[in-house]
Design a protein around this motif. Structure first.
Motif, short mmCIF file in Angstrom:
data_model
loop_
_atom_site.label_atom_id
_atom_site.label_comp_id
_atom_site.label_asym_id
_atom_site.label_seq_id
_atom_site.Cartn_x
_atom_site.Cartn_y
_atom_site.Cartn_z
N VAL A 1 5.57 4.24 2.59
CA VAL A 1 5.24 5.64 2.88
C VAL A 1 6.20 6.57 2.14
O VAL A 1 7.42 6.55 2.39
CB VAL A 1 5.28 5.89 4.41
CG1 VAL A 1 5.03 7.36 4.72
CG2 VAL A 1 4.23 5.01 5.11
N HIS A 2 5.65 7.35 1.25
CA HIS A 2 6.41 8.25 0.37
C HIS A 2 6.29 9.67 0.93
O HIS A 2 5.24 10.30 0.80
CB HIS A 2 5.81 8.14 -1.05
CG HIS A 2 6.43 9.01 -2.07
ND1 HIS A 2 5.87 9.20 -3.32
CD2 HIS A 2 7.57 9.75 -2.06
CE1 HIS A 2 6.63 10.02 -4.03
NE2 HIS A 2 7.65 10.37 -3.29
N LEU A 3 7.37 10.12 1.55
CA LEU A 3 7.35 11.44 2.20
C LEU A 3 7.74 12.53 1.21
O LEU A 3 8.91 12.62 0.81
CB LEU A 3 8.30 11.47 3.39
CG LEU A 3 8.04 10.52 4.55
CD1 LEU A 3 9.07 10.75 5.67
CD2 LEU A 3 6.62 10.69 5.09
N MET A 4 6.78 13.35 0.83
CA MET A 4 7.06 14.52 -0.02
C MET A 4 6.97 15.74 0.88
O MET A 4 6.02 16.53 0.81
CB MET A 4 6.06 14.56 -1.18
CG MET A 4 6.34 13.49 -2.22
SD MET A 4 4.92 13.10 -3.24
CE MET A 4 4.12 11.91 -2.15
N ILE A 5 7.96 15.81 1.78
CA ILE A 5 7.94 16.86 2.81
C ILE A 5 9.35 17.42 2.99
O ILE A 5 10.34 16.71 2.77
CB ILE A 5 7.42 16.31 4.17
CG1 ILE A 5 8.35 15.21 4.74
CG2 ILE A 5 6.02 15.73 4.02
CD1 ILE A 5 7.94 14.71 6.13
N VAL B 1 9.01 2.85 -9.51
CA VAL B 1 8.62 3.98 -10.37
C VAL B 1 7.23 4.44 -9.94
O VAL B 1 6.36 3.63 -9.61
CB VAL B 1 8.65 3.57 -11.86
CG1 VAL B 1 7.96 4.61 -12.75
CG2 VAL B 1 10.10 3.39 -12.32
N ASP B 2 7.06 5.77 -9.90
CA ASP B 2 5.82 6.37 -9.39
C ASP B 2 5.41 7.53 -10.28
O ASP B 2 6.20 8.47 -10.46
CB ASP B 2 6.07 6.84 -7.96
CG ASP B 2 4.86 7.43 -7.26
OD1 ASP B 2 3.75 7.42 -7.83
OD2 ASP B 2 5.03 7.91 -6.12
N GLY B 3 4.18 7.46 -10.81
CA GLY B 3 3.63 8.58 -11.56
C GLY B 3 3.19 8.21 -12.96
O GLY B 3 4.01 7.90 -13.82
N ILE C 1 0.87 -1.18 0.00
CA ILE C 1 0.00 0.00 0.00
C ILE C 1 0.91 1.23 0.00
O ILE C 1 1.73 1.42 0.91
CB ILE C 1 -0.92 0.02 1.25
CG1 ILE C 1 -1.78 -1.25 1.33
CG2 ILE C 1 -1.78 1.29 1.25
CD1 ILE C 1 -2.76 -1.45 0.19
N HIS C 2 0.77 2.05 -1.04
CA HIS C 2 1.60 3.27 -1.18
C HIS C 2 0.85 4.45 -0.58
O HIS C 2 -0.30 4.74 -0.96
CB HIS C 2 1.89 3.50 -2.66
CG HIS C 2 2.84 4.62 -2.94
ND1 HIS C 2 4.21 4.50 -2.85
CD2 HIS C 2 2.61 5.91 -3.31
CE1 HIS C 2 4.78 5.65 -3.18
NE2 HIS C 2 3.83 6.53 -3.45
N ILE C 3 1.51 5.11 0.36
CA ILE C 3 0.87 6.22 1.09
C ILE C 3 1.65 7.50 0.83
O ILE C 3 2.83 7.62 1.20
CB ILE C 3 0.82 5.90 2.60
CG1 ILE C 3 0.04 4.58 2.83
CG2 ILE C 3 0.19 7.05 3.37
CD1 ILE C 3 -0.02 4.11 4.27
N ASP C 4 1.01 8.44 0.16
CA ASP C 4 1.66 9.70 -0.23
C ASP C 4 1.44 10.76 0.84
O ASP C 4 0.31 11.19 1.08
CB ASP C 4 1.08 10.18 -1.56
CG ASP C 4 1.56 9.32 -2.73
OD1 ASP C 4 2.78 9.17 -2.87
OD2 ASP C 4 0.72 8.81 -3.48
N VAL C 5 2.54 11.19 1.43
CA VAL C 5 2.48 12.20 2.49
C VAL C 5 3.01 13.51 1.92
O VAL C 5 4.16 13.59 1.48
CB VAL C 5 3.33 11.74 3.70
CG1 VAL C 5 3.39 12.84 4.76
CG2 VAL C 5 2.78 10.45 4.29
ZN ZN Z 1 3.97 8.44 -4.35
#
Ligand code: ZN
Ligand code: DX5
Length: 211
Positions: free
Chosen positions: A64-68, A171-173, A31-35
């Motif tokens: 968990v993908h931290l975009m912070i 890969v994401d997007g 489960i990919h979780i975008d933060v």
């Molecule tokens: Zn992501």
């Protein structure tokens, strides 16, 4: 076979637990979780409290993908909330090597992500320390964007850089059934899929099609 990690960014946020159970039943691997913090990227999503409440809904790994910005301030909170893999952006790290150690010390697998505009050289000195390398094929912030096909050579180079190491290439997007074959050919181990799963009425059919 390429693993599929549905991104809950494209799920119905009013029923996230149900959505996670549904993609698990449909064959999801992670489960990919975008933060997102409204600072590193324009959008704002969820924090560790929500991750903690979602944890009992599945036994699948939480990716968990931290975009912070300043990710070093939040690693332990996401680890305690139940993250299995914590991925930070190389562009957000002043001390990337230390940050990877911090993720490991918190008991999680460590990932590093690169925006489309960032070179692989940002991670070449830490690749042996990684569990996952994420090459973004959209500019992070939103689901449903178009796959940036000019990232394909970078993905191929990332695969060579990893070589025989035990590091997932993710890969994401904009991943869909039209481009996943190009990714698999280039050695990608895990794809993130938001709209290609949650944007369809039949999650099992969508995941099967991707696989
Ligand atoms: Zn992501
Ligand atoms: C983008 C996120 C992605 C996004 C993918 O910033 O990191 O995980 O949810 O969504 P799709 O698959 O729709 O591009």
């Amino acid at each position: 076979m390429t693993l599929v990690a549905p991104s809950i960014l494209s799920a119905d946020f009013s029923r996230l637990g149900d959505e996670i159970r549904a993609v698990e039943a449909a064959g999801a691997d992670w489960i990919h979780i975008d933060v997102m913090d409204g600072h590193f990227v324009p959008n704002i999503t969820i924090g560790p409290g929500v991750v903690k409440d979602l944890r009992p809904s599945t036994e699948l790994p939480f990716d968990v993908h931290l975009m912070i910005t300043e990710p070093e301030r939040s690693i332990e909170a996401f680890a305690e909330a139940g993250a299995d893999i914590v991925t930070v952006h190389a562009e957000a790290a002043d001390h990337l090597h230390r940050l990877i150690g911090q993720i490991h010390d918190a008991g999680c697998k460590a990932g590093v992500s690169l925006n489309p505009g960032s070179p692989l050289s940002l991670v070449e000195n830490v690749v042996s320390d990684l569990d996952l390398l994420l090459v973004m094929t959209v500019n992070p912030g939103f689901g449903g964007q178009s796959f940036i096909a000019s990232m394909l050579p970078k993905i191929e180079q990332a695969s060579h850089m990893i070589g025989g190491r035990d590091v997932y290439l993710q890969v994401d997007g904009g991943v869909d059934d039209g481009n996943i074959g190009l990714l698999e050919e280039r050695g990608v181990d895990v794809v993130v899929a938001g709209s290609a799963v949650f944007g369809t009425p039949d999650y099992a059919a969508a995941i099967k099609k991707l696989k």
